[in-house]
Design a protein around this motif. Sequence first.
Motif, PDB file in Angstrom:
ATOM      1  N   LEU A  61       0.855  -1.192   0.000  1.00  0.00           N
ATOM      2  CA  LEU A  61       0.000   0.000   0.000  1.00  0.00           C
ATOM      3  C   LEU A  61       0.887   1.237   0.000  1.00  0.00           C
ATOM      4  O   LEU A  61       1.659   1.466   0.931  1.00  0.00           O
ATOM      5  N   ALA A 103      -4.481   8.349  -0.226  1.00  0.00           N
ATOM      6  CA  ALA A 103      -4.051   6.947  -0.255  1.00  0.00           C
ATOM      7  C   ALA A 103      -4.808   6.121   0.777  1.00  0.00           C
ATOM      8  O   ALA A 103      -5.216   4.988   0.501  1.00  0.00           O
ATOM      9  N   HIS A 117      -6.868   3.019  -0.798  1.00  0.00           N
ATOM     10  CA  HIS A 117      -6.517   1.632  -0.452  1.00  0.00           C
ATOM     11  C   HIS A 117      -7.682   0.907   0.226  1.00  0.00           C
ATOM     12  O   HIS A 117      -7.795  -0.312   0.114  1.00  0.00           O
ATOM     13  N   SER A 155       3.411  -1.396   3.950  1.00  0.00           N
ATOM     14  CA  SER A 155       2.876  -0.071   3.655  1.00  0.00           C
ATOM     15  C   SER A 155       3.868   1.039   3.961  1.00  0.00           C
ATOM     16  O   SER A 155       4.820   0.860   4.725  1.00  0.00           O
ATOM     17  N   GLY A 214      -0.604   4.917   3.203  1.00  0.00           N
ATOM     18  CA  GLY A 214      -0.982   3.513   3.182  1.00  0.00           C
ATOM     19  C   GLY A 214      -0.824   2.848   4.530  1.00  0.00           C
ATOM     20  O   GLY A 214      -1.531   1.889   4.852  1.00  0.00           O
ATOM     21  N   THR A 272      -4.045   3.027   6.685  1.00  0.00           N
ATOM     22  CA  THR A 272      -4.974   1.945   6.338  1.00  0.00           C
ATOM     23  C   THR A 272      -4.480   0.611   6.883  1.00  0.00           C
ATOM     24  O   THR A 272      -5.249  -0.169   7.463  1.00  0.00           O
ATOM     25  N   ASN A 273      -3.200   0.340   6.704  1.00  0.00           N
ATOM     26  CA  ASN A 273      -2.609  -0.903   7.183  1.00  0.00           C
ATOM     27  C   ASN A 273      -2.699  -0.993   8.707  1.00  0.00           C
ATOM     28  O   ASN A 273      -2.975  -2.053   9.265  1.00  0.00           O
TER      29      ASN A 273
END
Length: 381
Positions: free
Chosen positions: A31, A38, A42, A63, A67, A70-71
């Motif tokens: 990601l 982002a 994602h 990531s 990203g 999100t991760n």
Amino acid sequence: MTVSSAPSGKGVENQDPLEATKLEDGIGLCLSGGGFRAMVFHLGALWRLNELGLLSKIARFSSVSGGSITNGVLAYGWRQLTFDPAGVATNFREVVANPILTFAKAKVDLWAIVVGLLPTQSAAKRVSAAYDKGLFHGARLTELPMAPRFVFNATNLMTGGLFRISPVYASDYRVGRIERPNFLLADVIAASSAFPPVLSPLDLTFAPDSMTDQDGTTLHRKPYTERAVLTDGGVYDNLGLETVWKRYRTVLASNAGRNVFAEESPAHNWPFQLNRVVEVILNQVDNARERQLLAMARLNQRVVGYWTIETEPGGYKAAPALALSAEDRARSAKISTRLSTLTRSECQVLVSHAYLLCDLALRSYVNSALPPPTTFPDIDA
């Protein structure tokens, strides 16, 4: 841009350009960076992967920057996900999507920058505080699952190398390795997303003697073994590829960090010129990694599913099952990469855009037998 790929064949290990001695069957997902854009883009990819039952099959999530938000949310909520017999998380919306979409309303970067200008203050620490309050609530790496592996990438300004952090270990190949690091999760995500120079750096200190020596290190000594001065992972690898493509034969990569537009009259004053230079440098890092990834796909050294926020849906082998207008795709790609408020409408177009492209990449180059989608996710449902 799309990729033509096929399953890795006999002799791949002997041909591997990355000398991936631990290469194994399995799927890794990367990601990219790109701020809140982002983070939400994602989410759309994760949504489609979950619907197909593939989210539960991914062995490693890697990531950088936006990203990593999100991760981090996925890792933080992983144990709360309820997977049905087909491997689909039935509570994905509640555990993953809703926290991300709620946090997308926040204003993080400007306030952090202003506070960071004050003596004894740190913009990166203000970002960490915002992440902790809005998403992670005091969680530490040791509270995350050991499997699948969640890897958060930052760049160590002290060594010039990648500083990879996971619940299993944190390491800089030039310094050594920390087993089972107990860092605050918000600090880890803030380090990964510490965009230079305004949100960077974040100082991460280690417990005495926690950094163990490894083969090949050249800097296993103080002060490198006591702290790391970290900036955005995108400075080293804006796709987070390195921790995946050296290990797994199937590499999925979601890239929301493009768009370095041409400028007819670049700024001559040093602050704005510096910002432009940083943009160009990071874009070239991104391009170099992308070229490596596509070359491995063309040589059948990896199975690659790749999509970017600038990818044209018509360029894939699979036919689009859903339509997203050119206007909406262009709008998605022009959304700011700041850590600042996105509208509900912007979130919907980003989720839909990534959902569409992820589906096309999977059905084109990973598994053509996957069923096409019937409708875009409704983030307000």
